[in-house]
Design a protein around this motif. Sequence first.
Motif, short mmCIF file in Angstrom:
data_model
loop_
_atom_site.label_atom_id
_atom_site.label_comp_id
_atom_site.label_asym_id
_atom_site.label_seq_id
_atom_site.Cartn_x
_atom_site.Cartn_y
_atom_site.Cartn_z
N ALA A 1 -17.23 6.46 -5.49
CA ALA A 1 -16.73 6.24 -7.17
C ALA A 1 -17.70 5.48 -8.01
CB ALA A 1 -15.55 5.09 -6.78
N ASP A 2 -17.90 6.17 -8.93
CA ASP A 2 -18.88 5.87 -9.90
C ASP A 2 -18.51 4.81 -11.15
OD1 ASP A 2 -20.23 7.71 -8.83
OD2 ASP A 2 -20.04 9.36 -10.29
N GLY A 3 -17.06 4.45 -11.21
CA GLY A 3 -16.84 3.45 -12.32
C GLY A 3 -16.57 2.04 -11.59
N ASP A 4 -15.37 1.48 -11.66
CA ASP A 4 -14.95 0.20 -11.25
C ASP A 4 -15.29 -0.02 -9.73
OD1 ASP A 4 -14.37 -0.22 -13.73
OD2 ASP A 4 -12.02 -0.42 -13.04
N GLY A 5 -15.22 1.05 -8.88
CA GLY A 5 -15.61 0.87 -7.64
C GLY A 5 -14.41 1.45 -6.60
N GLY A 6 -14.59 0.97 -5.37
CA GLY A 6 -13.61 1.44 -4.34
C GLY A 6 -14.01 2.78 -3.82
#
Length: 573
Positions: free
Chosen positions: A399-404
């Motif tokens: 994941a490149d955004g918020d996470g996870g």
Amino acid sequence: MRNMKKPIAALVTVFVVLCFFSACWSPWQGDAGDGTLTLNFGGTTGLSRVAVDPPAELAGMVFTVTLSGPGPTLTQTVSGSGTVSFLVNPGIWTVDVRAMGAPPFNYIDSITPPDPKAFPDRILRAIGSATVTVQPGANAAQIPLHTATEVHNDRQLTTAVDHARDDGKPEYILVAGDIAVNSLSVPPGTNIILASASGVKKITWPTTGVSPDPLISIPPNVSSPQLPSATLTLGDPDHPENTLVIDGSYAGTTDVLVAVADATLIMNGSTTITNGNSNGGVMIQGFSGNAVFTMNGGTISNNQTAGSGGGVFVEGSSGGSATFIMNGGTISDNQVTGTGNGGGGVAISGNGANAAFIMNGGTISDNQATGSGNGGGVHIGGNGAAFTMNGGTISGNKADGDGGGGLYIGEGTVIMSGGVIERNNSINSALAYGGGIYMDDGSFTMSGSALIRNNSATGSAANSQAEGGGVYLANGGAPSFTMNGGTITLNHAQSDSKSLGGGICNESTVSMILSSGNISDNTAEITGTTGMASGGGIWSTGTPSPPGVIVTGNHNLGNGALVNINNEPEYNW
């Protein structure tokens, strides 16, 4: 085994009576001795729904019979009124039967009164298989056979689907060539098994024009409410060597490859769904009924969407429910792009209704949420969403955004009693959260043999931060994390200036419940010359209750405590 002095086999008589849609066989034991396996094709029942004369159609077929078991594989052919004999050894044998009739054949609907539908170039087949236990002496068995329509082009394929019987009984359609079709819509009341006739066969969109519809769909049943919902099975479980590929390679398409609403989709190991380049691979929606997707095997790969769920998207609504059951197979190399979307592999959206994902086996690997997306492997969101992980593996997702990297939980309920979440990565140039799991809200409970290992949250640029190599609980919501068992190990939070919680980082206002389990050998690391690495095992703003887990062997590469609870360095665990 064969006796060195005298061959020992069995005399077996198997009457193939075309007992459609049943699987009955009843061996009986006779005298021991040498003998043969004999199959008699004199039966005439089971073809009553086909036009013209069923006995004549049966007699006109040529049957290919293959036996495999405790001896060499044996094959013979025979007409519909003949017999074949094999010398066999006692033991368990698989009998596979394939037959072809000669056209013309029409369809007769199952409605009353019957409504004949012309299909003059229909290629009629009969197929079936059974396992027979051969004992010394004479035996008997019935081999269940099903009629099947073999299709070679788009008109034959759409005609076979449109004319399928609507009483819920199985209807086999065998794809015998690569077929391009604008869209294939499965009617209500049907129970279609769509499979490759032999080898690898593809169903694709045409290379010209733009298709605004899914390649294969089961739309909501609004026209015939008296009929049951449809069932579509992709792939023949008895012949995994024959692969059906649902391929969306054509770049002009604008929809998902396979869409199912208020109906049932079953995917077996002899199926690949790939190259859905606009709106993902599979979409399951419950509008006014129950939609169920069961994945027993096969591959969903290389699909992408600017929405949610690059591989599989499951959505409930106020009037219906949607469920995805994964027993096996692989969901890999799928992607979500765009802003705020998630679930490179799988996305579950509750929308205040029931949307469930039950993972018993299989693998979700190497999927990605790019841009500001979250949940590289799986995204759980919306009130009413639920994920139960009993087995299987979620690995290598990003994941490149918020996470996870492995799993993002926006809302809903997640229960993990088994399976593995490993080698996932949340990577961001500034803030990286939750390499294995990111929790914004909702609840997560782990127990049993559940394993979260070798995940990473990685801040990739100068002055970056990384929090929660294994698990991250966000400070904006009220996520509930309970650990009643399982293991969180070998996870890594790494950044240039600030790394918190190699195993778990809890920045929420909700206290974790850590009653049992093992948190070990996790690491918080900074790569810059200044900054803070803290909570190699656990970093939390609140005190867990009760602190019953075993916390051991964790590391900080930098300054800070191995366990930091409520800003108390070296918390007395």
